[in-house]
Write a protein that holds these residues in place. Structure first.
Motif, mmCIF file in Angstrom:
data_model
loop_
_atom_site.group_PDB
_atom_site.id
_atom_site.type_symbol
_atom_site.label_atom_id
_atom_site.label_comp_id
_atom_site.label_asym_id
_atom_site.label_seq_id
_atom_site.Cartn_x
_atom_site.Cartn_y
_atom_site.Cartn_z
ATOM 1 N N ILE A 20 -0.386 41.676 42.649
ATOM 2 C CA ILE A 20 0.513 42.813 41.496
ATOM 3 C C ILE A 20 0.326 42.782 40.792
ATOM 4 O O ILE A 20 0.903 43.578 39.687
ATOM 5 C CB ILE A 20 1.864 41.881 42.360
ATOM 6 N N LEU A 21 0.278 41.216 39.662
ATOM 7 C CA LEU A 21 -0.072 41.454 38.323
ATOM 8 C C LEU A 21 -1.421 42.072 37.742
ATOM 9 O O LEU A 21 -1.614 42.802 36.823
ATOM 10 C CB LEU A 21 0.273 39.878 37.879
ATOM 11 N N LEU A 22 -1.795 41.959 38.861
ATOM 12 C CA LEU A 22 -3.336 42.832 38.346
ATOM 13 C C LEU A 22 -2.547 44.891 38.493
ATOM 14 O O LEU A 22 -2.718 45.313 37.491
ATOM 15 C CB LEU A 22 -4.558 42.495 38.959
ATOM 16 N N ILE A 23 -1.845 44.718 39.820
ATOM 17 C CA ILE A 23 -1.022 46.156 39.387
ATOM 18 C C ILE A 23 -0.594 46.288 38.176
ATOM 19 O O ILE A 23 -0.746 47.346 37.985
ATOM 20 C CB ILE A 23 -1.055 45.985 41.252
ATOM 21 N N LEU A 24 0.261 45.264 37.996
ATOM 22 C CA LEU A 24 1.195 45.973 36.944
ATOM 23 C C LEU A 24 0.552 46.143 35.842
ATOM 24 O O LEU A 24 0.910 47.205 35.194
ATOM 25 C CB LEU A 24 2.319 44.311 36.597
ATOM 26 N N LEU A 25 -0.611 45.259 35.367
ATOM 27 C CA LEU A 25 -1.354 45.276 34.249
ATOM 28 C C LEU A 25 -2.239 46.564 33.875
ATOM 29 O O LEU A 25 -2.032 47.030 32.840
ATOM 30 C CB LEU A 25 -2.146 44.105 33.889
ATOM 31 N N LEU A 26 -3.138 47.105 35.412
ATOM 32 C CA LEU A 26 -3.495 48.630 35.415
ATOM 33 C C LEU A 26 -2.401 49.040 34.649
ATOM 34 O O LEU A 26 -2.946 50.173 34.599
ATOM 35 C CB LEU A 26 -4.442 48.909 37.078
ATOM 36 N N ALA A 27 -1.173 49.645 35.400
ATOM 37 C CA ALA A 27 -0.411 50.638 35.921
ATOM 38 C C ALA A 27 0.375 51.102 33.879
ATOM 39 O O ALA A 27 0.424 51.548 33.865
ATOM 40 C CB ALA A 27 0.939 49.775 36.233
ATOM 41 N N THR A 28 0.547 49.645 33.475
ATOM 42 C CA THR A 28 0.880 49.482 32.313
ATOM 43 C C THR A 28 -0.801 49.765 31.544
ATOM 44 O O THR A 28 0.106 50.947 30.196
ATOM 45 C CB THR A 28 1.202 48.539 31.449
ATOM 46 N N MET A 29 -1.263 49.623 31.454
ATOM 47 C CA MET A 29 -2.810 49.975 30.400
ATOM 48 C C MET A 29 -2.888 51.566 31.006
ATOM 49 O O MET A 29 -3.002 52.656 29.884
ATOM 50 C CB MET A 29 -4.319 49.988 30.986
ATOM 51 N N LEU A 30 -2.514 52.444 32.003
ATOM 52 C CA LEU A 30 -2.702 53.546 32.238
ATOM 53 C C LEU A 30 -1.519 54.749 31.772
ATOM 54 O O LEU A 30 -1.300 55.738 30.634
ATOM 55 C CB LEU A 30 -2.462 54.425 33.688
ATOM 56 N N VAL A 31 -0.034 53.927 31.892
ATOM 57 C CA VAL A 31 0.664 54.520 31.208
ATOM 58 C C VAL A 31 0.542 54.494 29.031
ATOM 59 O O VAL A 31 0.857 55.885 28.972
ATOM 60 C CB VAL A 31 2.234 53.876 30.887
ATOM 61 N N VAL A 32 -0.153 53.271 28.807
ATOM 62 C CA VAL A 32 -0.596 53.840 27.408
ATOM 63 C C VAL A 32 -0.873 54.395 27.153
ATOM 64 O O VAL A 32 -1.291 55.415 26.184
ATOM 65 C CB VAL A 32 -0.363 52.063 26.879
ATOM 66 N N ARG A 33 -1.696 54.788 27.857
ATOM 67 C CA ARG A 33 -3.380 55.756 27.342
ATOM 68 C C ARG A 33 -3.612 57.077 28.092
ATOM 69 O O ARG A 33 -3.728 57.975 27.332
ATOM 70 C CB ARG A 33 -5.016 54.906 28.149
ATOM 71 N N LEU A 34 -1.930 57.152 28.784
ATOM 72 C CA LEU A 34 -2.063 58.736 29.232
ATOM 73 C C LEU A 34 -1.034 58.879 28.271
ATOM 74 O O LEU A 34 -0.370 60.372 28.143
ATOM 75 C CB LEU A 34 -1.760 58.619 30.606
ATOM 76 N N ARG A 35 -0.015 58.572 27.261
ATOM 77 C CA ARG A 35 0.512 58.216 27.096
ATOM 78 C C ARG A 35 1.555 59.761 25.971
ATOM 79 O O ARG A 35 2.597 60.376 26.843
ATOM 80 C CB ARG A 35 1.712 57.307 26.037
#
Length: 301
Positions: free
Chosen positions: A63-78
């Motif tokens: 779950i921690l890795l999924i949240l980290l991945l989702a955060t990276m996606l949001v920052v990248r696609l902002r």
């Protein structure tokens, strides 16, 4: 998008490595969790507990890795999300407001802020026409739903116990666990007062040693109440006196003599107190408690 692809591959590789690393330990824990014919039940239970904690830890890591991945996606696609949010057909919608939280617009939480002044004022105080915060409105709606559900469940349908009935049920259940032995403070003994001279003499000696500092040498009362009048705080019948001496009175300064005096010694003191009724010693303390009917062998503590 090449960098985004690299980030996705790195995150996916991290999850895969974590699962591969966990696989041998998971297999060992699973084997240990299967009890053999000669294994003790305690060992099997401990192995199952370890397996459970291992699985929970692995799940938390994923779950921690999924949240980290989702955060990276949001920052990248902002930037792309910002352009999408600015579209007239997206922004007013509910999903658009959720998208706004990701790009820094907190309208979904704080509501619309319109600097429009209403056409009335009170003593020079103007009122703005702004929405209530959505979080406040939805919380208020939730309380209405809860109130209707509570009323329907407990009062209309009668499916649940109200506080009074629940308390009575808990007290009835607790009474099943109360000991019915002599050490039960809720069970009154059935002793008769001792009248033999030896018992009364022993009771007087015990009273002088243990009780006189608080009740006076002649039971006239000092810190504790007068024990020779006809007014009683906790019941004057010999078994009430016995109970008071044995278990004490919590919060009133009367200590429990259970464990310090034997049962016979407590009964001797109780019987001695009964023999002091009506003696009217000098300097007797003012009456305390309630007056009990005469003719009953009583004492007060």
């Amino acid at each position: 998008m090449s960098r985004l692809s690299q980030l996705l591959r790195v995150a996916g590789l991290g999850v895969a490595l974590a699962l591969l690393a966990a696989r041998p330990s998971l297999a060992q824990a699973a084997e240990a969790a299967i009890p053999t014919a000669s294994a003790a039940p305690a060992a099997a239970s401990e192995a199952q507990t370890l397996l459970l904690w291992f699985l929970l830890g692995t799940l938390a890591l994923v779950i921690l890795l999924i949240l980290l991945l989702a955060t990276m996606l949001v920052v990248r696609l902002r930037p792309q999300l910002r352009r999408l949010y600015e579209l007239p057909t997206v922004r007013p919608t509910w999903s658009g407001r959720v998208l706004g939280l990701l790009v820094g617009d907190s309208t979904l939480v704080r509501g619309e802020v319109r600097d429009e002044i209403l056409d009335h004022d009170y003593d020079g105080i103007h009122e703005f026409d702004n929405d209530l915060p959505p979080w406040w409105k939805y919380s208020f709606y939730a309380t209405i739903v809860f109130a209707i559900s509570y009323l329907s469940y407990y009062h209309l349908a009668g499916a649940g116990q109200l506080q009074g009935a629940e308390y009575a049920a808990e007290m009835q259940q607790a009474a099943l666990f109360v000991s019915a032995e002599a050490d039960d403070p809720n069970k009154l003994t059935t002793y008769q007062p001792l009248t033999a001279a030896g018992d009364l003499s022993s009771g007087k000696s015990l009273f002088t040693t243990n009780c006189a500092p608080c009740h006076g040498a002649n039971a006239e009362g000092k810190v504790g109440p007068n024990l020779t009048d006809e007014y009683w705080l906790h019941g004057g019948e010999v078994n009430h006196v016995y109970k008071t001496i044995k278990f004490g009175v919590q919060g009133k300064g009367m200590v429990a003599w259970k464990g310090k005096l034997s049962g016979k010694q407590i009964l001797q003191v109780s019987s001695y107190l009964l023999s002091l009724q009506g003696t009217k010693p000098a300097g007797a303390k003012e009456p305390q408690g309630e007056k009990e009917a005469p003719g009953q062998p009583m004492a007060k503590l």
